[in-house]
Scaffold this motif. Sequence first.
Motif, mmCIF file in Angstrom:
data_model
loop_
_atom_site.group_PDB
_atom_site.id
_atom_site.type_symbol
_atom_site.label_atom_id
_atom_site.label_comp_id
_atom_site.label_asym_id
_atom_site.label_seq_id
_atom_site.Cartn_x
_atom_site.Cartn_y
_atom_site.Cartn_z
ATOM 1 N N VAL A 117 -2.369 9.522 1.950
ATOM 2 C CA VAL A 117 -3.481 8.476 1.907
ATOM 3 C C VAL A 117 -4.302 8.567 0.831
ATOM 4 O O VAL A 117 -4.753 7.364 0.211
ATOM 5 N N ARG A 118 -4.622 9.752 0.156
ATOM 6 C CA ARG A 118 -5.540 9.875 -1.008
ATOM 7 C C ARG A 118 -4.781 9.053 -2.039
ATOM 8 O O ARG A 118 -5.554 8.473 -2.768
ATOM 9 N N VAL A 119 -3.646 9.201 -2.217
ATOM 10 C CA VAL A 119 -2.913 8.526 -3.400
ATOM 11 C C VAL A 119 -2.684 7.167 -3.296
ATOM 12 O O VAL A 119 -3.097 6.067 -4.000
ATOM 13 N N VAL A 126 -0.529 5.085 4.917
ATOM 14 C CA VAL A 126 0.251 6.100 5.205
ATOM 15 C C VAL A 126 1.524 5.403 4.703
ATOM 16 O O VAL A 126 1.962 4.393 5.244
ATOM 17 N N VAL A 127 2.418 6.143 3.931
ATOM 18 C CA VAL A 127 3.520 5.655 3.196
ATOM 19 C C VAL A 127 5.089 6.489 3.654
ATOM 20 O O VAL A 127 6.187 6.070 3.195
ATOM 21 N N ASP A 128 4.497 7.366 4.502
ATOM 22 C CA ASP A 128 5.498 8.573 4.726
ATOM 23 C C ASP A 128 6.614 7.597 5.789
ATOM 24 O O ASP A 128 6.070 7.211 6.817
ATOM 25 N N PRO A 129 7.848 7.557 5.641
ATOM 26 C CA PRO A 129 8.754 6.904 6.387
ATOM 27 C C PRO A 129 8.983 7.644 7.729
ATOM 28 O O PRO A 129 9.410 7.074 8.662
#
Length: 400
Positions: free
Chosen positions: A1-3, A7-10
């Motif tokens: 999330v910071r980057v 949320v990008v985690d599959p």
Amino acid sequence: VRVHEMVVDPGCMRCTDCISVCPKDALHLGFGRPAAFRPAPRAEPRPRPPSYSWGEEIALATLFLLSVAILHKLYDAVPFLLSLALAAISAHLLVTVWRLVRSRSSLHYGRFELRRSGSVTRPGRWLAGVALVWVVFLGHSAWIQLLTLSGAAELNAVLHRVEPEASSQGDVEATDAAAADEATIRRSVGKLTRAADHGLVAPGNVLGLIAAGHAKLGEHRRAESYFQRAVQRSPDYAYAHLALARYAETRGDPEAQLRSLRAALAAEPELPDAHEALVRALSARGEQALALDALEELLAQRPQAVEIRLTYAMLLANLGRKPEAASETQRVIDAHPDHVLAHFNQVLILANQGRLDEARATCAPLLELAGDSSQAVELCRRVDRALAKPSAAAPEEPTR
């Protein structure tokens, strides 16, 4: 999330728990911007160390493939999908134990600490013990599979070989070939016997192959013993039941013969020769009505079974119900115009009814399908002679 500001985690399960517990209410559920319109990350994502090194990846793949080859159809009991699952567990277990052996620092597996400050912990020792037992099991299973597969391949090659025609070189080559076949059969039966004796279980198909090998060698007492073991292990092993029925017929035990034939047909209703053997056994005891009932029961289960219907028709003919027999045989011919035996039987049935013109008409497709078959040619000649001399006797009625 910071980057990535999202949320990008599959692996995200979309459970929204993170939204509920965020102390700044900074997260929400909704549609994000497409990747093409998303701003550059605020910071470079931290690289994740790989779970396995390249060497371990290769070891995992190798162990997985070896385990599948060993476990698939082991004892004729492990299906393909189960062998895949067990092979994956095997590869992961063995690589983890390899790490345990090589590691000189702390090593964790989930919540279990396998090694602490260079010393193997109790969970680590348990894991190593399980791995050792599994490796021994895999090694033993590989040996059993090697004996079974090689022995079965060698034996089947001899049992299913088409015998060559006699050559002008005399009997020397045939004698040498027979000696070589006997040596091959004994070697393959020895392999299969070791697999059955030293395996955790003896599969019915392996016992059946051993019995077939002994029968080919003329060792019928041993063959019958192994066939009995085969049906005890696999009660639906139709071929073994049929073989036991033949042995019972040879020694004059009609009760055992009928019991084995009924078991064979229950396991495989269209087993070649089994229904004919059942009819012969019942007819020999004068129980033709029971034979007819047995065939009618089989036809109710498998109405499209051609061989059963032909046997049923011939029994009707033997009982004097020739019109019904001709009708049943004609049903087979209509459904299977190229069936040679159906045409042959129909010629016999029609001729014995005195319907010689119809029998002669059926001879034309029979001779076309049967080619130079001496039985078909002789039958049609007899029909021709009966037509030429109306007083001559028609072809004898079959007793099949």
